[in-house]
Design a protein around this motif. Sequence first.
Motif, short mmCIF file in Angstrom:
data_model
loop_
_atom_site.label_atom_id
_atom_site.label_comp_id
_atom_site.label_asym_id
_atom_site.label_seq_id
_atom_site.Cartn_x
_atom_site.Cartn_y
_atom_site.Cartn_z
N GLY A 51 0.90 -1.23 -0.02
CA GLY A 51 -0.14 0.07 -0.02
C GLY A 51 0.79 1.28 -0.10
N ASP A 52 2.19 1.13 0.56
CA ASP A 52 2.79 2.48 0.69
C ASP A 52 3.81 2.60 -0.81
OD1 ASP A 52 4.84 0.37 1.01
OD2 ASP A 52 5.46 1.09 2.96
N GLY A 53 3.54 1.81 -1.86
CA GLY A 53 4.24 1.90 -2.96
C GLY A 53 5.59 1.01 -3.01
N GLY A 54 5.93 0.26 -1.93
CA GLY A 54 7.03 -0.73 -2.02
C GLY A 54 6.71 -2.13 -2.36
N TYR A 55 7.38 -2.93 -2.29
CA TYR A 55 7.04 -4.42 -2.76
C TYR A 55 7.47 -5.36 -1.70
CZ TYR A 55 6.77 -2.40 -7.47
OH TYR A 55 6.26 -1.76 -8.24
#
Length: 75
Positions: A39-43
């Motif tokens: 959700g925070d743009g990471g993986y």
Amino acid sequence: MVELKIRKFGNSLGVVLPKEVIARLNTGEGTPLYLTETGDGGYRLAPYDPDFAAKMTKAEDIMRRYRDTLHVLAK
């Protein structure tokens, strides 16, 4: 945190995972891994989980069938 480098393998690019990462993921050569966006743009990299895959298949079916309803509820 483990630093990984992208390397060239023939005509492709890939990442070599250290032994410690392979052990922690409880995986090995030829075993599928899943790279999912957080959700925070990471993986997130995770081993294959047949139960999770079955649940996601069912969830995707529900989302497809009730697409219009979910769209209205999201407003």
